[in-house]
Each structure stands twice: as structure tokens, then as C-alpha cells.
Design a protein around this motif. Structure first.
Motif: not given
Length: 523
Positions: A48, A162, A310, A312, A323, A325
Motif C-alpha cells: 500500500g 482492501g 478490492k 491492486s 485499485d 473495486n
């Protein structure tokens, strides 16, 4: 694990991101109204982009970094000019988030200390939009805003994406501030998630804590007592009761039936399967399920009616994070929205958001100031934004990063239109009165003029009725606001004189734990 060292001026402190509390110092040692902020992040294992914000100047800086391996990263270093005396918010978002009020003294050489409460976890993303920046920031406020406390009702449960990201509000502290929250955060399954050992306390204010060994056992807040009770090895409950500060045998009394109960459990009830975590809050069920193929948590809410996830990925050589969703619909996953974040030196900025990208896409675009050196205070600030409707705004800043110009679309003007075809708002700053002059133009013609004077415990807002009017013109509409300069109500409104000659007076009193505000209005 992530640790932060935050330096304000020549003083320093540290926030340890797991249980420990640290201190930071804010100094105005570089001269009157000048604050130097320097923030380091030391990381050992991370995913992140942690963010740090400090807002003293009417704009929202954002700092972050892309994790490239264990080490220390300089996340932000800037001088902030002409910082008013008053309370400003500092946000640190890393393995959770922490927002604190900072008092900036009015003269040079003074210092204050504040404490950041450490929080733990393995991943990050928890951010609420505020003000100008497309993805949030810090605001000047007289009460602390905690980004994680979406609603301050005791027992309010918020489940995020996330990672496994669960937050339970502890209600309000004095004067509407949040008392903090209980939270769970994890990027991968772990047997401890169904036990109180994984439960953490974030941003506590005016709370008392009882622990069983190192795990939370009780948290007493002004509006509730969170009684954390283990049912078995795979299940525990957070029972919220009316608060009673009189301990009995080391515990706070529960005094009857809980007004809210949150159940956290591993529904498989075995250490051989820790791929699910179920949260039941007063009959409402949310469930996290680990997808081993996608290597991600999926969240089901609304008692099974909504399923979302989610994920990434990095593109453009590791400089842009995407990212995605997704929601489960019609027997398959559909992309609900997509965001792109660009790494700019030591920060990560949102550059694109597309809602419904595979259907009727609605696209927002943001670009940032990159034409200046990376050590320039303006580097990375918002330069332009475009909405799905085609409406756009672009921004200019002075060397200290204060916004000097906002150019917005008029009619169907393109993004590169001359200012004479747009609406333009200019800001001029000065060290003497008036301290700020704001002039608005439409298609090259002045349509509004405003002056602002800021002194200790006093602000004067002057609105002109004629184009080009001086700040002292007799016809101007003047509003003068006085605040309490010191004492328990410092920075609170004391009196306001309005343009029509009327006054508003405010008086405060505290008795028996209650605050009373009395307001008078008249001539």
C-alpha cells in the motif's frame, strides 16, 4: 511493521505503529509563523501507500511512498509560511490512521507536544474525502475529525475493503470529539482474528483500558463500556453497556443487559480453516472470506445481499497503482470502479477514478504540479481536475504552496482556455492588513472582491459592493469575529459584529460534566 518519525522544526518524536505511544513536537523556530515539517517512515514489510498530511495554510498537501523494501523513507519535508495561531489537524495514515489537533502558537520559539496513539495491522487504506483534495486530506477544525469514525454512535460497525478492515465506534468524547474505536485489520487469514488478541484500540480520547494479559478486556469511554468477552477459542463478543467508572475487582461493572452486541467468530470453528471471519452486529451480518486464487479478502454484507472485493496491481514500471473495486452480480464479478494512483517522488496521488468502467463510465481525472523540482513545496500539489460532466478547474500556487489562482470552466471553455474566457479567483497575500485579498473575475471582468484581516483572536471579513473598492471603503460589508484568546474556551467564538450592525455574543460554561453555550443576538 511500520514506524514513523515526525519532526516539526528542530524537535522530533516517533509514532510506533503497534501499541506504543510516541510524541511529536511542533515548533515555530524558523521565524514568526514559519513551521518546518519533516516526516520519516521506517518500514519493514508493507503493502500500500501510507499518507501523511499537515494543513496549516488553506491547502491540502499529501505525502506517501511506494514500498520498495525495508528501509527509511522521507515522506514529507516542507516549510509552511504564515501559519496562523490556532488549532490545525495532522493526519497520519499507516496501519490504521490517527488524527490529532495541533496548536500552533502565534510567536516564534514556542513549542507544543502532542501524542499519537499507535495502531497495528499489516496493510493500509482508510480515507474519507474532505474539502478540496480528490481523496481527502486534513482540515482546520475546532474538534478533532477521526477519519475512521464514520458515525460516532457507540457500536457503529464499519467494514472496509482492501484488507480485512473492521472498525467499531466507541461513541463521542467531550464536545463532540470521537472517543476512538476498536478495530481489526489484516491482509491475510490468521487464527488470532477470531480472538480478542487481534483487536486493537485506535485514537482513544478520554478512555480507560483493562487488559487480560496483552489483549483488550474492557474499554471505558464517556458514552459506553465495551466489555470484551471470549466465548470459546473461535468466538468472542463485544458487549456495549452504559458506562460506570466504579471498578469492582479490577473490572468495570456491566449493569444489566448490553444495549448492543457485536459477535466476531470463525464460523468453521477450527484452526484448520481460518478463511472466514463473521461479524454480527445486532443481527446484521458481515462476512470476510479469503479467496486463495485472487489472494484477497472478499466482503459480504447486508446479510448476504452484497458481495464485494478490492484488488491492486502495479503498472507503468511500478509507478502507477491500479485499485479495482468489484461487486458480485449475476453469477460473476463486475468492476464497480477503478482508481489509478501515481507515484510522484515520495508521494502517491490519485490521477483517475472511473465508475462503472465496463458499462456507462464516469471518469474523474486529476493532474499535479510536476514542473517544479521535487524539493519545491508546490511539487505534487493538485494542478487540475476534470469531472465526468467535463467541468474542470486548474490551480496555481506561490513558492510557499499557498494557492494564488483558481481557474474554472465558464460555458464550454476547453481546459487550455485563456483566463479571459473563464472564471478566475485570485488570492493575494500580505504580512500587513489586509492579509488576504480575493478577487473573482468572469470573462475578464471583476465580479467580486473580498479582503480578510487575521489578528490574534480576531478575524475581519470585508466584502466589497463595487469593483476595485479599497479595503477601507465605507460601503463595504464588514463582519468582525472575536474568539476567546486563552482559557478553556480558547479559539471558540466570543462575539460577531455583522454588516447590518447587529451582534452575536456567545458565552460558555462547564458544570457537572456538561457544557452550556448561551447565545445572544441583537443590536
Amino acid at each position: 511493521m511500520l514506524y514513523l518519525r515526525i519532526f516539526f522544526g528542530v524537535c522530533f518524536g516517533m509514532l510506533a505503529a503497534d501499541y506504543a505511544n510516541g510524541q511529536t513536537t511542533l515548533c515555530t523556530s524558523n521565524g514568526p509563523g514559519v513551521v518546518h515539517v519533516k516526516i520519516y517512515m521506517t518500514v519493514n514489510g508493507w503493502s500500500g501507500s501510507p499518507l501523511v498530511c499537515f494543513k496549516p495554510d488553506g491547502f491540502i498537501p499529501e505525502a506517501g511512498f511506494s514500498y520498495q523494501g525495508p528501509g527509511t523513507y522521507l515522506a514529507l519535508e516542507r516549510d509552511y509560511q504564515n501559519v496562523e495561531a490556532g488549532y490545525w489537524s495532522v493526519s497520519v495514515l499507516a496501519e490504521g490512521d490517527s488524527t490529532q489537533q495541533v496548536y500552533v502558537p502565534s510567536s516564534a520559539g514556542k513549542e507544543i507536544w502532542l501524542t499519537f496513539s499507535g495502531v497495528g495491522g499489516n496493510n493500509w487504506f482508510n480515507w474519507d474525502p474532505v474539502d478540496e483534495h480528490p481523496e481527502g486530506g486534513c482540515q482546520k477544525k475546532r474538534c478533532v475529525r477521526n477519519a475512521g469514525c464514520r458515525a460516532c454512535a457507540p457500536g457503529k460497525v464499519t467494514a472496509g475493503l482492501g484488507s480485512l478492515d473492521l472498525e467499531i465506534s466507541l461513541g463521542q468524547a467531550n464536545y463532540g470529539e470521537s472517543a476512538g474505536s476498536l478495530f481489526l485489520k489484516s491482509t491475510a487469514p490468521d487464527p488470532s482474528l477470531a480472538t480478542p488478541a487481534a483487536l486493537k484500540l485506535g485514537r482513544p480520547q478520554q478512555v480507560s483500558v483493562v487488559r487480560s494479559n496483552t489483549a483488550l478486556r474492557q474499554v471505558l469511554a464517556p458514552q459506553c463500556l465495551a466489555d470484551i468477552v471470549t466465548v470459546n477459542d473461535f468466538k468472542y463478543e463485544i458487549r456495549l453497556h452504559s458506562p460506570d467508572p466504579n471498578q469492582v475487582d479490577g473490572l468495570y461493572p456491566t449493569n444489566g443487559t448490553a444495549f448492543s452486541t457485536i459477535i466476531i467468530e470463525n464460523p468453521a470453528a477450527t484452526t484448520n480453516d481460518v478463511s472466514q471471519l463473521r461479524v454480527t452486529a445486532d443481527g446484521r451480518v458481515s462476512e470476510y472470506t479469503w479467496n486463495t486464487t485472487q489472494n484477497r479478502w472478499e466482503l459480504t454484507t447486508g446479510n448476504g445481499l452484497r458481495r464485494q472485493a478490492k484488488s491492486s496491481v502495479w503498472e507503468a514500471g511500478g509507478t502507477v497503482r491500479v485499485d479495482t473495486n468489484e461487486v458480485w452480480a449475476g453469477g460473476g464479478w463486475q468492476i464497480e470502479s477503478l482508481e489509478r494512483w501515481q507515484v510522484l517522488d515520495s508521494r502517491t496521488n490519485l490521477i483517475e477514478r472511473i465508475v462503472d468502467p465496463t458499462g456507462q463510465p464516469l471518469t474523474n481525472l486529476w493532474s499535479y504540479c510536476t514542473e517544479v523540482p521535487t524539493n519545491d513545496a508546490r511539487f505534487g500539489l493538485l494542478g487540475q481536475r476534470i469531472e465526468p460532466s467535463g467541468y474542470w478547474e486548474r490551480f496555481e500556487y506561490e513558492a510557499s504552496a499557498r494557492r494564488t489562482k483558481t481557474v474554472t470552466q465558464a460555458g464550454n471553455a476547453p481546459t487550455n482556455a485563456l483566463e479571459s474566457a473563464c472564471r478566475v479567483i485570485t488570492n493575494l497575500y500580505a504580512s500587513t492588513a489586509p492579509h488576504r485579498t480575493t478577487i473573482t473575475y468572469l470573462l475578464g471582468q471583476e465580479i467580486a472582491r473580498r479582503y480578510q484581516i487575521t489578528n490574534t483572536a480576531q478575524t475581519v471579513d470585508i466584502r466589497c459592493q463595487s469593483a476595485g473598492a479599497a479595503w477601507s471603503a465605507a460601503e463595504n460589508l464588514v463582519t468582525s469575529n472575536q474568539t476567546y484568546a486563552s482559557g478553556p474556551f480558547a479559539e471558540q467564538d466570543q462575539s460577531t459584529r455583522h454588516p447590518d450592525g447587529t451582534f452575536t455574543l456567545q458565552q460558555y460554561a462547564i458544570a457537572n460534566g456538561l457544557r452550556t453555550t448561551t447565545t445572544w443576538r441583537g443590536v
